[in-house]
Design a protein around this motif. Structure first.
Motif, PDB file in Angstrom:
ATOM      1  N   GLU A   1      34.953 -25.377   8.226  1.00 22.50           N
ATOM      2  CA  GLU A   1      34.144 -25.311   7.009  1.00 22.50           C
ATOM      3  C   GLU A   1      33.511 -26.658   6.695  1.00 22.50           C
ATOM      4  N   TRP A   2      34.276 -27.744   6.900  1.00 21.74           N
ATOM      5  CA  TRP A   2      33.745 -29.089   6.640  1.00 21.74           C
ATOM      6  C   TRP A   2      32.587 -29.384   7.599  1.00 21.74           C
ATOM      7  N   LEU A   3      32.784 -29.115   8.895  1.00 23.70           N
ATOM      8  CA  LEU A   3      31.732 -29.364   9.888  1.00 23.70           C
ATOM      9  C   LEU A   3      30.489 -28.536   9.583  1.00 23.70           C
ATOM     10  N   ASN A   4      30.691 -27.321   9.129  1.00 17.46           N
ATOM     11  CA  ASN A   4      29.562 -26.438   8.826  1.00 17.46           C
ATOM     12  C   ASN A   4      28.716 -26.973   7.670  1.00 17.46           C
ATOM     13  N   GLU A   5      29.334 -27.716   6.757  1.00 12.52           N
ATOM     14  CA  GLU A   5      28.594 -28.308   5.637  1.00 12.52           C
ATOM     15  C   GLU A   5      27.802 -29.543   6.068  1.00 12.52           C
ATOM     16  N   GLN A   6      28.268 -30.227   7.130  1.00 11.70           N
ATOM     17  CA  GLN A   6      27.661 -31.501   7.523  1.00 11.70           C
ATOM     18  C   GLN A   6      26.685 -31.374   8.696  1.00 11.70           C
ATOM     19  N   LEU A   7      26.959 -30.447   9.625  1.00 12.40           N
ATOM     20  CA  LEU A   7      26.186 -30.339  10.868  1.00 12.40           C
ATOM     21  C   LEU A   7      25.750 -28.894  11.080  1.00 12.40           C
ATOM     22  N   THR A   8      24.990 -28.690  12.134  1.00 12.96           N
ATOM     23  CA  THR A   8      24.631 -27.324  12.537  1.00 12.96           C
ATOM     24  C   THR A   8      25.485 -26.929  13.736  1.00 12.96           C
ATOM     25  N   GLY A   9      25.826 -25.657  13.821  1.00 16.98           N
ATOM     26  CA  GLY A   9      26.638 -25.227  14.953  1.00 16.98           C
ATOM     27  C   GLY A   9      27.119 -23.810  14.802  1.00 16.98           C
ATOM     28  N   GLU A  10      28.198 -23.479  15.507  1.00 16.80           N
ATOM     29  CA  GLU A  10      28.715 -22.110  15.487  1.00 16.80           C
ATOM     30  C   GLU A  10      30.236 -22.126  15.404  1.00 16.80           C
ATOM     31  N   ILE A  11      30.785 -21.090  14.792  1.00 15.55           N
ATOM     32  CA  ILE A  11      32.224 -20.918  14.669  1.00 15.55           C
ATOM     33  C   ILE A  11      32.602 -19.580  15.297  1.00 15.55           C
ATOM     34  N   VAL A  12      33.517 -19.625  16.241  1.00 15.09           N
ATOM     35  CA  VAL A  12      34.057 -18.402  16.850  1.00 15.09           C
ATOM     36  C   VAL A  12      35.489 -18.279  16.372  1.00 15.09           C
ATOM     37  N   SER A  13      35.819 -17.149  15.778  1.00 19.12           N
ATOM     38  CA  SER A  13      37.081 -17.070  15.047  1.00 19.12           C
ATOM     39  C   SER A  13      37.871 -15.817  15.374  1.00 19.12           C
ATOM     40  N   GLU A  14      39.171 -15.926  15.183  1.00 19.26           N
ATOM     41  CA  GLU A  14      40.136 -14.819  15.258  1.00 19.26           C
ATOM     42  C   GLU A  14      40.038 -14.049  16.579  1.00 19.26           C
ATOM     43  N   THR A  15      39.970 -12.714  16.498  1.00 17.80           N
ATOM     44  CA  THR A  15      40.034 -11.889  17.715  1.00 17.80           C
ATOM     45  C   THR A  15      38.795 -12.028  18.595  1.00 17.80           C
ATOM     46  N   ASN A  16      37.715 -12.593  18.053  1.00 22.40           N
ATOM     47  CA  ASN A  16      36.508 -12.822  18.877  1.00 22.40           C
ATOM     48  C   ASN A  16      36.688 -13.991  19.835  1.00 22.40           C
ATOM     49  N   ALA A  17      37.643 -14.872  19.545  1.00 22.35           N
ATOM     50  CA  ALA A  17      37.807 -16.101  20.330  1.00 22.35           C
ATOM     51  C   ALA A  17      38.750 -15.864  21.504  1.00 22.35           C
ATOM     52  N   ASP A  18      38.259 -15.151  22.497  1.00 18.71           N
ATOM     53  CA  ASP A  18      39.051 -14.964  23.710  1.00 18.71           C
ATOM     54  C   ASP A  18      38.490 -15.850  24.822  1.00 18.71           C
ATOM     55  N   LEU A  19      39.161 -15.871  25.960  1.00 20.64           N
ATOM     56  CA  LEU A  19      38.782 -16.790  27.041  1.00 20.64           C
ATOM     57  C   LEU A  19      37.375 -16.522  27.576  1.00 20.64           C
ATOM     58  N   PRO A  20      36.963 -15.281  27.829  1.00 21.43           N
ATOM     59  CA  PRO A  20      35.593 -15.047  28.312  1.00 21.43           C
ATOM     60  C   PRO A  20      34.536 -15.552  27.328  1.00 21.43           C
ATOM     61  N   THR A  21      34.787 -15.378  26.018  1.00 24.33           N
ATOM     62  CA  THR A  21      33.827 -15.829  25.012  1.00 24.33           C
ATOM     63  C   THR A  21      33.748 -17.351  24.986  1.00 24.33           C
ATOM     64  N   VAL A  22      34.901 -18.012  24.993  1.00 20.32           N
ATOM     65  CA  VAL A  22      34.936 -19.485  24.967  1.00 20.32           C
ATOM     66  C   VAL A  22      34.226 -20.050  26.193  1.00 20.32           C
ATOM     67  N   ALA A  23      34.394 -19.406  27.341  1.00 22.85           N
ATOM     68  CA  ALA A  23      33.779 -19.893  28.579  1.00 22.85           C
ATOM     69  C   ALA A  23      32.256 -19.875  28.515  1.00 22.85           C
ATOM     70  N   LYS A  24      31.685 -19.059  27.626  1.00 23.72           N
ATOM     71  CA  LYS A  24      30.224 -18.949  27.523  1.00 23.72           C
ATOM     72  C   LYS A  24      29.635 -19.842  26.427  1.00 23.72           C
ATOM     73  N   LEU A  25      30.481 -20.510  25.643  1.00 22.93           N
ATOM     74  CA  LEU A  25      29.989 -21.308  24.516  1.00 22.93           C
ATOM     75  C   LEU A  25      29.296 -22.572  24.989  1.00 22.93           C
ATOM     76  N   ASN A  26      28.387 -23.066  24.150  1.00 23.41           N
ATOM     77  CA  ASN A  26      27.764 -24.362  24.402  1.00 23.41           C
ATOM     78  C   ASN A  26      28.746 -25.432  23.946  1.00 23.41           C
ATOM     79  N   LEU A  27      29.236 -26.233  24.871  1.00 22.81           N
ATOM     80  CA  LEU A  27      30.292 -27.198  24.563  1.00 22.81           C
ATOM     81  C   LEU A  27      29.883 -28.643  24.822  1.00 22.81           C
ATOM     82  N   SER A  28      28.634 -28.884  25.201  1.00 22.13           N
ATOM     83  CA  SER A  28      28.205 -30.244  25.530  1.00 22.13           C
ATOM     84  C   SER A  28      27.425 -30.876  24.372  1.00 22.13           C
TER      85      SER A  28
END
Length: 880
Positions: free
Chosen positions: A690-717
């Motif tokens: 929540e703090w990062l969302n107020e200061q920067l732009t980005g995305e939050i993947v949460s709860e049951t949506n945050a599985d390994l296949p989903t994390v592997a596709k995220l922009n992490l750089s």
């Protein structure tokens, strides 16, 4: 062909083929069947690392030479440059040879079936000649593949492939190819199926299947190798056979020097005796039948010295009694001792070091000095004849001689030579596990070298040795990424740059090497000077302090447990690690007094062994925790430090958050207290995002949506990557759990199949972001800062290659600039508070990462004196 950084690709049949296709055998076979020589040359140029053979092939590749060209390339790359590519080229050539054989055979049969066969005599002869060449090419490409499989340590694959290759060659009358070459003046032509058989024997020996190796030696007719006509081939194959015999000899020798644990176990001793006897007899009957009389003497001696051994004899005394028998065995399997060869040189080394079997002779200067010239002679002979392992044995024995006669300069010289040899041997091996295992034979090499260098005050060499002892897995990862071996020299050489680099960045670099009984440290200060220290705390002592069985109650890494009673009967308490480990930093206090280390300086340190588990910043320094005086960050080694400081230090303006709580965190209880605890816990997972969302732009993947296949596709750089999860790491305290490899069995718990994971433990119900998955899925963290708001996420454990295996290690290998990670099971609310304070100071108040981290620690220290709350997180990587 088109090249862009690591991406190399070319066009074939109207589609783009990427560099990943270079290992696909079916694709490569199709390419070299196509007749598209432009695409074939482009493939060779793009897929094959530079070599003289590649250049030759590119110059004369044509339809008639495709098979030969592929086989030559396969042989080149199977010998260490890129074994996987070599196998691909070898199997392509092998399969194409098989297809060409069937096509040519069919043509011959059609011609022979016609009434005009006589008119086609010349054509038939040409086809028969071509068939012989095809058979030979198939055999040679099979040998290349066997070499490649062995170089990668894939001995079972090698045996399976070679078995089928020999069956095919024999079924297709390969002997005709040998006859054809001899009829054309190649009198030294040999039966390559024998070479392939030797490769199978080698693989069986590597897999410790000695019975199968000996059976193959015994069953094979080796006579074709021992004819006058193929004398040169005889010499080559004789060397191979002697090398195989030597490997069997090493197994015998190791067993004799280190016999069964219980000498009183007569049944085990009799079995052991029979194994040795059968091995020696099989070798002798196969190769040296003229010396079987000597075998009878050996048989009697082995009975006397193995079966009739007194029960009270010590292992050292037993080894000494076996010495003469070992000499007889060596003479027997090296041709009766009539000529000086490798086995005789090994006998010379063994006899010269026999003094060390006895504690008295092992410290007698007169006896030691008599052994030195013999060992020098043996070392020089082994070096001249390129028997590197024997040279290494002689070097280690020379080191023992010099160290026990207080000749420190000479001892350092031979240890450095041994280290150089081992590094060169590692560089020529492609298989990571086999490469890492090269140093296993000399486990005390780096410890003894560090001790000598430290006591001789050779600071820069000590730093070089410490860096060379670590980072071998990092070298192996670089090997995999670059498709070429990376030596420890490339890892330790940056240590030469460190004094100048630390002056540029106005910081200190502190590197540790933990040996069994002591720890060696080198500090490179911000003025470029070097300072060394031998600290009388070693691996054994640290492991004893960490050795508690009930992790929940007595985990010594958790400061809340310090002082807890483990055993009232033994009056034993959990050790206070910060006080016990204080000598690791207290030796720096005089440097603070003299002003070399100043208040608010920064120390970047490289831990080793169990020190990866422990934060230095809570150790006492001048009466207070070290963090009161300086800021600290961790690093994987000099190479990682140089690479990080070469990059520009940037503050990301985007974020990616992955937050996953556990099933147990979601309260199913009607109790108001439980409901409130659940809300606090889940809020702690959410707050940094929540703090990062107020200061920067980005995305939050949460709860049951945050599985390994989903994390592997995220922009992490190029961003802040924040993980708020539960974490797990193999415990040092639980016997069964401690056997687990942290590379596979540590990490962050993710959702799986639409379900939240169970709390704090790896299980089949949880997705796991482990170090293996980070590297396997090639998650790109380039330029990112990664915060691991999770329990034990900063723990690491040294693996076979000298690196600390853990999740933080994997992120940094995949390009992360810096990370925050925890040393114990952290309090969720305090972990969230730490993360937000750090981000506020770094991203908003524009402090450096080091200053932001230290000020956060000091503020939390003001809220609670308990180190559990303020000391949990360490900063790693870039501190700027």
């Amino acid at each position: 062909m088109f090249t862009n950084k690591a991406i190399i690709y070319f066009t074939f049949e109207g589609r783009t083929m990427y560099i990943k296709d270079k290992y696909d055998i079916a694709t490569v076979v199709k390419l070299f069947q196509s007749g598209d020589f432009v695409a074939q040359k482009t493939y060779i140029l793009s897929a094959c690392p530079p070599s003289s053979m590649r250049n030759q092939v590119l110059n004369y590749i044509n339809p008639d030479r495709i098979l030969t060209s592929l086989t030559l390339l396969a042989d080149t790359y199977c010998r260490g440059i890129d074994c996987q590519l070599g196998i691909t080229l070898g199997q392509t050539s092998y399969q194409l040879s098989q297809k060409a054989f069937e096509t040519t055979s069919a043509k011959i049969h059609r011609l022979k079936d016609t009434n005009k066969a006589i008119e086609h005599t010349k054509e038939l002869q040409d086809l028969e000649d071509w068939l012989a060449l095809i058979r030979n090419n198939a055999a040679n490409s099979a040998v290349s593949c066997a070499v490649g499989f062995q170089s990668l340590g894939q001995h079972r694959k090698s045996i399976k492939f070679v078995t089928k290759a020999i069956q095919w060659l024999k079924a297709k009358e390969y002997y005709r190819a040998v006859e054809w070459f001899k009829s054309h003046g190649y009198n030294d032509a040999i039966d390559t199926t024998l070479t392939l058989t030797l490769k199978m024997i080698e693989s069986y020996i590597e897999l410790a299947k000695y019975d199968k190796a000996i059976a193959l030696i015994d069953q094979t007719n080796w006579n074709p190798l021992f004819t006058e006509e193929c004398f040169e081939a005889y010499l080559v194959e004789r060397q191979i056979i002697q090398a195989l015999i030597q490997k069997l000899m090493e197994r015998i020798q190791q067993s004799i020097i280190l016999p069964p644990e219980s000498i009183k176990d007569k049944e085990a001793i009799i079995t052991f005796h029979e194994q040795i006897l059968n091995t020696v007899k099989s070798i002798g009957e196969s190769f040296y039948p003229e010396d079987l009389a000597l075998f009878q003497i050996i048989e009697i001696e082995l009975k006397q010295k193995i079966i009739d051994v007194p029960e009270s004899i010590s292992i050292a005394e037993w080894g000494k009694r076996m010495q003469s028998t070992m000499d007889r065995i060596t003479d027997f399997i090296s041709g009766g001792g009539k000529e000086f060869n490798q086995l005789q040189n090994q006998k010379r080394i063994r006899n010269a070091t026999a003094i060390f079997l006895d504690s008295k002779t092992g410290h007698n200067p007169e006896g030691i000095n008599q052994s030195v010239p013999i060992l020098i002679q043996a070392r020089d002979w082994a070096r001249e004849h390129n028997f590197r392992e024997d040279e290494n044995d002689a070097l280690w024995s020379l080191y023992l001689c010099y160290s026990r006669t207080q000749q420190e300069a000479q001892a350092i010289e031979v240890l450095q030579a041994l280290r150089k040899n081992l590094e060169e041997m590692r560089q020529s091996i492609s298989h990571p596990m086999k490469r890492a295992g090269i140093l296993r034979k000399f486990p005390n090499l780096f410890g003894d070298l560090c001790q000598l260098l430290c006591r001789s005050n050779r600071a820069i060499e000590l730093l070089d040795a410490i860096e060379g002892a670590k980072g071998r897995v990092l070298a192996d990862v670089l090997t995999e990424k670059l498709n070429q071996p990376t030596s420890e020299k490339e890892l330790s050489e940056p240590s030469q740059q460190i004094p100048f680099l630390m002056q540029e960045v106005n910081a200190h670099y502190l590197s540790y090497f933990v040996d069994d009984e002591a720890t060696y440290a080198v500090l490179v200060t911000k003025d470029g000077s070097l300072h060394t220290q031998e600290i009388v705390i070693g691996k054994k002592q640290i492991q004893e302090w960490l050795d508690y069985k009930k992790i929940e109650d007595h985990d010594p890494l958790d400061p809340r447990n310090w002082g807890k009673t483990i055993s009232k009967r033994q009056q034993k308490n959990v050790i206070n690690l910060s006080e016990s480990l204080a000598p690791l930093v207290s030796w720096l206090e005089p440097l603070a007094t003299s002003g070399i280390i100043q208040q608010n300086d920064h120390i970047c340190y490289c831990p080793d062994e169990e020190l990866h588990l422990i934060p230095l910043h809570y150790l006492p320094f001048r009466g207070k925790p070290l963090v009161n005086y300086v800021s600290l960050s961790r690093i994987q080694g000099a190479l990682a430090l140089v690479n990080i400081l070469k990059r520009e230090s940037l503050k990301p303006n985007e974020f990616t958050v992955v937050q996953v709580w556990a099933n147990e965190d979601v309260c199913q209880d009607d109790s108001e207290k439980k409901q409130q605890e659940s809300k606090i816990m889940i809020a702690a997972f959410n707050q940094p995002g929540e703090w990062l969302n107020e200061q920067l732009t980005g995305e939050i993947v949460s709860e049951t949506n945050a599985d390994l296949p989903t994390v592997a596709k995220l922009n992490l750089s190029q961003r802040i990557v924040h993980f708020a999860n539960h974490g797990d790491f193999p415990s040092l305290m639980e016997q069964e759990h401690s056997k687990k490899n942290p590379y596979l069995n540590s990490g962050l718990l993710l959702a799986k199949n639409g379900q939240l994971p169970p709390s704090s433990k790896i299980s089949d119900e949880a997705g796991l972001l482990s170090p293996q998955q980070v590297l396997k899925k090639k998650l790109d963290f380039r330029g990112s800062h990664v915060t691991l708001q999770a329990c034990v996420s900063g723990r690491a454990k040294e693996g076979i290659g000298g690196d600390a295996l853990g999740l933080e290690w994997a992120f940094l290998l995949n390009g992360a600039s810096s990370s925050l990670a925890s040393h114990w099971n952290v309090h969720a609310a305090w972990a969230a508070k730490f993360s937000i304070k750090f981000y506020q100071k770094w991203l908003v108040e524009k402090a450096s990462r080091a200053v932001a981290w230290r000020e956060t620690v000091l503020e939390l220290m003001g809220e609670s004196a308990q180190p559990y709350y303020w000391a949990a997180f360490s900063l790693s990587g870039d501190w700027r």
